[in-house]
Design an enzyme around this catalytic site. Structure first.
Site, PDB file in Angstrom:
ATOM      1  CE  LYS A   1      -3.672  -2.661   1.000  1.00  0.00           C
ATOM      2  NZ  LYS A   1      -4.789  -2.884   0.093  1.00  0.00           N
TER       3      LYS A   1
ATOM      4  CG  HIS B   1      -7.543 -10.145  -5.341  1.00  0.00           C
ATOM      5  ND1 HIS B   1      -8.769  -9.552  -5.522  1.00  0.00           N
ATOM      6  CD2 HIS B   1      -7.095  -9.703  -4.144  1.00  0.00           C
ATOM      7  CE1 HIS B   1      -9.045  -8.787  -4.467  1.00  0.00           C
ATOM      8  NE2 HIS B   1      -8.060  -8.867  -3.621  1.00  0.00           N
TER       9      HIS B   1
END
Length: 465
Positions: free
Chosen positions: A165, A284
């Protein structure tokens, strides 16, 4: 006599309560909410018809085939306790209705046109039984749990990951730096966020190069095998494969794909490429909640999980039970077993409607990710066991001293939990104590414990039985 034109009730042809299911049938359990006034038998039969050979009227060409051989059949209807207007319809489909090795074709039939059908207010596919005869037409996961452990040389504990992130906006070099710090601190994997493909601020090739550099540097310094899930998801299948090829040329161990937004056709192609070229494949599930979050319409995630195991992936995200995202414990463990085990018994208390035999198709590692931190490590170890990947994104990068100490804290917490469990301690009861003990000799863990001591994401789960 000629044929009798006109509209006739579905239930005359498609509701067959006396039918004995075959070992080769694909079985589906639908939660049906019909429009007022439509009887359950008719609605259940309509689902069977519209997802197999039926249409809204009798057609002359029905006489050119054998409907008895090819039609779906609604063979059982059961009420849903506590829901007046709903019931579960069980439908059996003959195997010949489906193309071999194509999840795409299977879904086009079973969850295609029928979901827009007017006589139903809502429809949800709760579970599918994939027969061994059909399972055997799929390659499945490129490698599976055991081969992955052998490739990574990591045994007897869950694997640790971290999503880098901020998910969007870093340059490739800074991104690679964050990857290196996390791996160096003690994580096994770092991960591209699912939104990271190839954007103006960071093109894919630059990211792949800097991440490969980070992996090799961290491996050399720690003596452990490291990986970064390089997201190969792209706008076209050709571009996706091009990215996977480049990853292979760099010699990295694993790539990643968004299987629902990328699509099952692309995913299956990538899974085949990965097996042929020795790449692990991390999956994912972006977009899953669009499909699975509503209780009475769509598809349950356990169906998407089964489809992924058929299409192919070595890891797939599957909720945390304790973090910031949706997931009831027993139900989550139900589809986690469907991903990992070879044979799963029917168990309605865990939402499993059918016994599933995977006939040695490799297993998939469930990935727990989303809002988890060091205080969750005992619960996660207890819930998921060794065969899982625990991903602490903010729980690593949010550490007050930086990424590497954040990674150290997670690794120490995990190793402490695994050791305590192996020594016979009860993680559910003594979890906090285990973490506190370990933090006495690990300043990194002590600092992490301090930051997140009060954070909880407490809402009622919607995914209940």
């Amino acid at each position: 006599v000629g044929f009798k034109a006109g509209v006739k009730e579905y239930k005359l042809t498609y509701h067959t309560p006396e039918y004995e299911t075959k070992d080769t049938d694909i079985l589906a359990a639908f939660r049906v909410t019909p429009q007022p006034g439509v009887p359950p038998e008719e609605a259940g039969a309509a689902v069977a018809a519209e997802s197999s050979t039926g249409t809204w009227t009798t057609v002359w060409t029905d006489g050119l085939t054998s409907l008895d051989r090819y039609k779906g059949r609604c063979y059982h209807i059961e009420p849903v306790p506590g829901e007046e207007s709903q019931f579960i319809a069980y439908v059996a489909y003959p195997l010949d209705l489906f193309e071999e090795g194509s999840v795409t074709n299977m879904f086009t039939s079973i969850v295609g046109x029928v979901f827009g059908f007017k006589a139903l207010r809502a429809l949800r596919l709760e579970d599918l039984r994939i027969p061994p005869a059909y399972v055997k037409t799929f390659q499945g996961p490129p490698h599976g749990i055991q081969v992955e452990r052998d490739k990574l040389n990591k045994y007897g504990r869950p694997l640790l990951g971290c999503t880098i992130k901020p998910k969007l906006g870093l340059s490739a070099k800074n991104y690679g730096r964050a990857v290196y710090e996390c791996l160096r601190g003690g994580l096994d994997f770092t991960k591209d966020d699912e939104n990271v493909n190839s954007q103006p601020f960071m093109r894919w090739r630059d990211r792949f190069l800097f991440c490969a550099e980070a992996i090799y540097k961290a491996q050399a310094e720690t003596g452990e095998i490291k990986g970064h899930y390089l997201n190969a998801t792209a706008g076209t299948c050709e571009e996706m494969i091009k990215r996977a090829v480049f990853a292979r040329e760099l010699g990295v161990p694993i790539v990643m794909h968004d299987y629902l937004t990328g699509g099952f056709t692309a995913n299956t192609s990538l899974a085949h490429y990965c097996r042929d070229n020795g790449l692990l494949l991390h999956i994912h599930r972006a977009m899953h909640a669009v499909i699975d979050r509503q209780k009475n319409h769509g598809m349950h995630f356990r169906v998407l999980a089964k489809a992924l195991r058929m299409s192919g992936g070595d890891h797939v995200h599957s909720g945390t039970v304790v973090g910031k995202l949706e997931g009831e414990r027993e139900i989550t463990l139900g589809f986690v077993d469907l991903l990992r085990d070879d044979f799963i018994e029917k168990d309605r208390s865990r939402g499993i409607f059918f016994t599933q035999d995977w006939v040695s198709l490799p297993g998939v590692l469930p990935v727990a990710s989303g809002g988890i931190h060091v205080w969750h490590x005992p619960a996660l170890t207890e819930i998921f066991g060794d065969d899982s990947v625990l991903q602490f994104g903010g729980g690593t990068l949010g550490h007050x001293w930086g990424n590497a100490p954040g990674a150290v804290a997670n690794r120490v917490a995990l190793e402490a939990c695994v050791q305590a469990r192996n020594e016979g301690x009860d993680l559910a009861r003594e979890g906090n104590e285990i973490i506190r003990e370990a933090s006495k000799w690990s300043p990194e863990l002590a600092a992490a414990c301090e930051i997140w001591k009060e954070i909880k994401f407490e809402f009622e789960a919607m995914d209940t039985l």
